[in-house]
Design an enzyme around this catalytic site. Structure first.
Site, PDB file in Angstrom:
ATOM      1  N   ASN A 115      36.834  -8.583 -12.853  1.00 29.34           N
ATOM      2  CA  ASN A 115      36.343  -7.750 -11.433  1.00 29.34           C
ATOM      3  C   ASN A 115      37.356  -7.389 -10.949  1.00 29.34           C
ATOM      4  O   ASN A 115      37.303  -6.805 -10.071  1.00 29.34           O
ATOM      5  CB  ASN A 115      34.896  -8.857 -10.796  1.00 29.34           C
ATOM      6  CG  ASN A 115      35.274  -9.830 -10.811  1.00 29.34           C
ATOM      7  OD1 ASN A 115      36.293 -10.410 -10.710  1.00 29.34           O
ATOM      8  ND2 ASN A 115      34.952 -10.571  -9.250  1.00 29.34           N
ATOM      9  N   GLY A 188      37.174 -17.299 -12.647  1.00 33.41           N
ATOM     10  CA  GLY A 188      35.376 -17.079 -14.048  1.00 33.41           C
ATOM     11  C   GLY A 188      34.640 -17.965 -13.594  1.00 33.41           C
ATOM     12  O   GLY A 188      34.198 -18.067 -12.716  1.00 33.41           O
ATOM     13  N   SER A 189      33.296 -18.073 -14.389  1.00 33.74           N
ATOM     14  CA  SER A 189      31.948 -18.322 -14.315  1.00 33.74           C
ATOM     15  C   SER A 189      32.320 -20.187 -14.626  1.00 33.74           C
ATOM     16  O   SER A 189      33.297 -20.597 -15.048  1.00 33.74           O
ATOM     17  CB  SER A 189      31.327 -17.826 -15.384  1.00 33.74           C
ATOM     18  OG  SER A 189      31.785 -18.587 -16.813  1.00 33.74           O
ATOM     19  N   GLU A 210      38.732 -21.476 -10.119  1.00 33.68           N
ATOM     20  CA  GLU A 210      38.104 -20.555  -8.922  1.00 33.68           C
ATOM     21  C   GLU A 210      36.737 -19.701  -9.734  1.00 33.68           C
ATOM     22  O   GLU A 210      36.945 -18.882 -10.382  1.00 33.68           O
ATOM     23  CB  GLU A 210      39.344 -19.268  -8.892  1.00 33.68           C
ATOM     24  CG  GLU A 210      39.918 -19.761  -8.058  1.00 33.68           C
ATOM     25  CD  GLU A 210      40.043 -20.358  -6.308  1.00 33.68           C
ATOM     26  OE1 GLU A 210      38.636 -20.192  -5.767  1.00 33.68           O
ATOM     27  OE2 GLU A 210      40.742 -20.668  -5.737  1.00 33.68           O
ATOM     28  N   CYS A 244      32.931 -11.919  -7.012  1.00 35.70           N
ATOM     29  CA  CYS A 244      32.814 -13.348  -6.471  1.00 35.70           C
ATOM     30  C   CYS A 244      32.081 -13.814  -5.661  1.00 35.70           C
ATOM     31  O   CYS A 244      30.214 -14.656  -5.986  1.00 35.70           O
ATOM     32  CB  CYS A 244      33.945 -14.385  -7.205  1.00 35.70           C
ATOM     33  SG  CYS A 244      35.033 -13.992  -6.228  1.00 35.70           S
ATOM     34  N   GLU A 332      23.775 -15.841 -11.124  1.00 37.07           N
ATOM     35  CA  GLU A 332      24.297 -15.362 -10.432  1.00 37.07           C
ATOM     36  C   GLU A 332      24.087 -13.457 -11.115  1.00 37.07           C
ATOM     37  O   GLU A 332      24.281 -13.627 -11.524  1.00 37.07           O
ATOM     38  CB  GLU A 332      25.724 -15.763 -10.491  1.00 37.07           C
ATOM     39  CG  GLU A 332      26.676 -15.324  -9.671  1.00 37.07           C
ATOM     40  CD  GLU A 332      27.998 -15.066  -9.941  1.00 37.07           C
ATOM     41  OE1 GLU A 332      28.704 -16.471 -10.898  1.00 37.07           O
ATOM     42  OE2 GLU A 332      29.233 -15.054  -9.519  1.00 37.07           O
TER      43      GLU A 332
HETATM   44  P1  NAD Z   1      34.955 -15.213 -17.710  1.00 33.45           P
HETATM   45  O1  NAD Z   1      34.574 -17.053 -17.382  1.00 33.45           O
HETATM   46  O2  NAD Z   1      33.766 -15.171 -18.832  1.00 33.45           O
HETATM   47  O3  NAD Z   1      36.003 -15.098 -18.290  1.00 33.45           O
HETATM   48  C1  NAD Z   1      36.631 -15.661 -18.154  1.00 33.45           C
HETATM   49  C2  NAD Z   1      38.073 -15.699 -18.663  1.00 33.45           C
HETATM   50  O4  NAD Z   1      38.203 -17.173 -19.230  1.00 33.45           O
HETATM   51  C3  NAD Z   1      38.680 -14.428 -19.152  1.00 33.45           C
HETATM   52  O5  NAD Z   1      39.921 -14.268 -19.344  1.00 33.45           O
HETATM   53  C4  NAD Z   1      37.906 -14.581 -20.170  1.00 33.45           C
HETATM   54  O6  NAD Z   1      39.006 -14.388 -22.216  1.00 33.45           O
HETATM   55  C5  NAD Z   1      38.174 -16.729 -20.958  1.00 33.45           C
HETATM   56  N1  NAD Z   1      37.349 -16.976 -21.768  1.00 33.45           N
HETATM   57  C6  NAD Z   1      35.918 -16.605 -21.876  1.00 33.45           C
HETATM   58  N2  NAD Z   1      35.199 -16.810 -22.455  1.00 33.45           N
HETATM   59  C7  NAD Z   1      36.168 -18.586 -22.877  1.00 33.45           C
HETATM   60  C8  NAD Z   1      35.329 -19.614 -23.646  1.00 33.45           C
HETATM   61  N3  NAD Z   1      34.695 -19.099 -23.921  1.00 33.45           N
HETATM   62  N4  NAD Z   1      36.848 -20.270 -23.879  1.00 33.45           N
HETATM   63  C9  NAD Z   1      37.763 -20.245 -23.529  1.00 33.45           C
HETATM   64  N5  NAD Z   1      37.603 -18.901 -22.312  1.00 33.45           N
HETATM   65  C10 NAD Z   1      37.099 -18.369 -22.489  1.00 33.45           C
HETATM   66  O7  NAD Z   1      34.474 -14.814 -16.077  1.00 33.45           O
HETATM   67  P2  NAD Z   1      33.824 -13.484 -15.784  1.00 33.45           P
HETATM   68  O8  NAD Z   1      33.228 -13.006 -16.620  1.00 33.45           O
HETATM   69  O9  NAD Z   1      35.387 -12.684 -16.493  1.00 33.45           O
HETATM   70  O10 NAD Z   1      33.961 -13.394 -14.270  1.00 33.45           O
HETATM   71  C11 NAD Z   1      32.490 -13.471 -13.626  1.00 33.45           C
HETATM   72  C12 NAD Z   1      32.849 -15.001 -13.154  1.00 33.45           C
HETATM   73  O11 NAD Z   1      34.221 -15.373 -12.711  1.00 33.45           O
HETATM   74  C13 NAD Z   1      31.512 -14.911 -12.684  1.00 33.45           C
HETATM   75  O12 NAD Z   1      30.917 -15.891 -12.169  1.00 33.45           O
HETATM   76  C14 NAD Z   1      31.937 -14.599 -10.369  1.00 33.45           C
HETATM   77  O13 NAD Z   1      31.946 -15.034  -9.878  1.00 33.45           O
HETATM   78  C15 NAD Z   1      33.663 -15.631 -11.101  1.00 33.45           C
HETATM   79  N6  NAD Z   1      34.691 -15.428 -10.642  1.00 33.45           N
HETATM   80  C16 NAD Z   1      35.641 -16.503 -10.030  1.00 33.45           C
HETATM   81  C17 NAD Z   1      35.924 -16.130  -8.558  1.00 33.45           C
HETATM   82  C18 NAD Z   1      36.506 -16.710  -7.476  1.00 33.45           C
HETATM   83  O14 NAD Z   1      37.738 -16.445  -6.936  1.00 33.45           O
HETATM   84  N7  NAD Z   1      36.386 -17.960  -7.373  1.00 33.45           N
HETATM   85  C19 NAD Z   1      36.859 -14.280  -8.659  1.00 33.45           C
HETATM   86  C20 NAD Z   1      36.155 -13.320  -9.782  1.00 33.45           C
HETATM   87  C21 NAD Z   1      35.058 -13.950 -10.550  1.00 33.45           C
END
Ligand code: NAD
Length: 454
Positions: A115, A188-189, A210, A244, A332
């Site tokens: 994002n 990520g999530s 994070e 996020c 979310e």
């Molecule tokens: P996501 O968790 O889907 O993906 C994050 C990363 O994990 C990506 O690089 C992806 O390739 C990897 N990934 C996905 N599935 C996986 C699996 N099964 N096994 C291992 N790795 C895997 O998140 P997203 O859609 O990229 O981002 C959205 C989420 O991230 C939201 O919940 C948001 O709030 C959070 N977020 C947090 C912050 C923060 O700084 N705290 C910042 C941005 C986004």
């Protein structure tokens, strides 16, 4: 050996040479990264526009400027941050002196989110470099053009045994998670965060997570409603709500609900988030577009809900009379949908929020000291603002991170440096002046003396 395993192995060998311990080396790498990014800014803007129509203005202000500022901060403060920190020594270790050594972990892995693809991938990389680590970055495959340009710029300019970008999706991430890294930094999530946490447990790898969650914004009847509405509209619809720390939903005091909605719609009109507006981002892909569509209850829409599935355009959409049981309140949102709920009793509404997962951020608009104090002292969340949204992330003197379901650990500035080092506790003793008290044979006299001093 597989390709990634080979890079990982070579990075370990390079780390062992001790080259990354040299502060001038670290500063030179930071400067190099900055120069590469600055020289290629046009390519960075092009890539992110292709991914989700993000504007140059927002890319600079919410991504590149963060990276440049962090690099500047580390170059300026590296000596101070990495110097062993002297701390007081207790009586039983007299004569001696005590220090905390900032020991780089070594082989680090950064897994980014899509994002804010540049900020969330490269800011942790900057921290890893500043702290003296070698690093593999895995950007999110969901923003494929930004992932590709980061891989190109870094892999063509840095030796892969020091810094390397590995592109790919779940398969690549799973392969990386098999390797025994010394530090993993994941953005990520919460759902995937748990998978990463489980994988890192195997090797007891220190990890920063994070994550996200449903960040509330409370608008009190003791607040400046016009300012609240203006700031909420900006913070919610920046990046089309794919932030996020964006306000996920509004809890407004029942007595000011209607006035607040008037202010909201005034700013929504004023900020003019049209389909082709250069300042409005699209939804990252059709899967997310469809997920968001399902969260909109047509009967509750009081503003927006204009869509174009061909371009993944979803206009700012406000839902009124929302209740905790509605679909939109179960996950979310991570998109431009703003549900409005009302409350009557301030303390009760905070207590209700406390029964949910701890959010990454929380915001309160109020001029009433008792409300501010209750919000700050009785409610656990990652970080936030009073009378604003999002802006706490811009202060590098504040740690950025979640708590509970929204994450583990933090970064930015000094905190980012500390996230990538082990704090090694060292006591340096003198070989003289030691009383003979701790050594056997023990005696009543020794213990009564020790009881007075320990
Ligand atoms: P996501 O968790 O889907 O993906 C994050 C990363 O994990 C990506 O690089 C992806 O390739 C990897 N990934 C996905 N599935 C996986 C699996 N099964 N096994 C291992 N790795 C895997 O998140 P997203 O859609 O990229 O981002 C959205 C989420 O991230 C939201 O919940 C948001 O709030 C959070 N977020 C947090 C912050 C923060 O700084 N705290 C910042 C941005 C986004």
């Amino acid at each position: 050996m597989k390709r990634l395993e080979q890079v990982f192995h070579n990075q370990g060998e390079f780390f062992k040479t001790g080259k990354t311990l040299d502060l001038d080396f670290r500063k030179a790498q930071l400067k190099k990264l900055e120069n590469i990014l600055k020289a290629s800014e046009n390519l960075l803007y092009e890539a992110i526009y292709k991914d989700f129509r993000k504007s140059e203005f927002e890319t600079y202000t919410t991504e590149l400027s963060f990276i440049y500022n962090e690099i500047k901060f580390y170059i300026k403060n590296l000596k101070k941050l990495s110097k062993p920190q002297k701390v007081k020594t207790n009586l039983s270790n007299f004569p001696g002196s005590s220090y905390i050594y900032k020991d780089p972990y070594g082989k680090s892995l950064v897994i980014g989110a899509w994002n804010y693809p540049y900020q969330l991938s490269l800011l942790p990389v900057v921290c890893a470099i500043a702290s003296g680590n070698v690093c593999i970055l895995k950007p999110s495959e969901m923003a494929e053009n930004t992932s590709e340009i980061m891989a190109k710029l870094i892999n063509e300019n840095f030796p892969e045994n020091y810094l390397y970008v590995s592109e790919g999706g779940v398969e690549v991430t799973s392969e990386l998670l098999e390797l025994n890294f010394d530090k993993i930094f994941f953005t990520g999530s919460p759902k995937i965060g748990k998978i990463v946490y489980e994988a890192t447990a195997k090797n007891l790898t220190p990890v920063t997570l994070e994550l996200g969650g449903k960040s509330p914004v409370i608008v009190s009847d003791n607040s400046n409603l016009d300012v609240a509405a203006k700031r909420i509209v900006w913070g919610k619809f920046l990046n089309a709500g794919q932030t996020c720390i964006a306000p996920d939903f509004v809890l407004v005091h029942r007595n000011v609900r209607s006035k607040f909605i008037d202010c909201l719609t005034k700013y929504l009109d004023q900020f003019d988030y049209q389909e082709n507006a250069s300042h409005y981002t699209s939804i990252i892909n059709s899967k997310n577009f469809q997920r968001l569509e399902k969260l909109i209850d047509d009967e509750k829409v009081i503003y927006g809900n204009h869509k174009n599935p061909d371009t993944n355009f979803l206009s700012p959409t406000v839902l009124d009379n929302v209740s905790w049981d509605d679909d939109v309140m179960q996950e979310e949102i991570f998109g431009p949908i703003l549900p409005i709920l009302t409350y009557e009793n301030f303390q009760q509404t905070i207590d209700d929020l406390k029964s949910k997962e701890k959010p990454l951020s929380a915001y309160l608009f109020s001029d009433e000291e008792d409300e501010k104090s209750y919000f700050l002292n009785h409610f656990s969340f990652g970080g936030g603002c009073i009378n604003d949204v999002l802006m706490h992330i811009g202060n590098g003197n504040l740690p950025f991170g979640g708590v509970g379901n929204s994450g583990i650990g933090n970064y930015h500035g000094k905190f980012g440096f500390d996230a990538f080092v082990h704090q090694k506790a060292i006591l340096k003793r003198k070989t003289w002046g030691e009383p003979n008290l701790k050594y056997p044979p023990y005696s009543d006299k020794k213990i009564s003396f020790l009881k007075r001093f320990l």
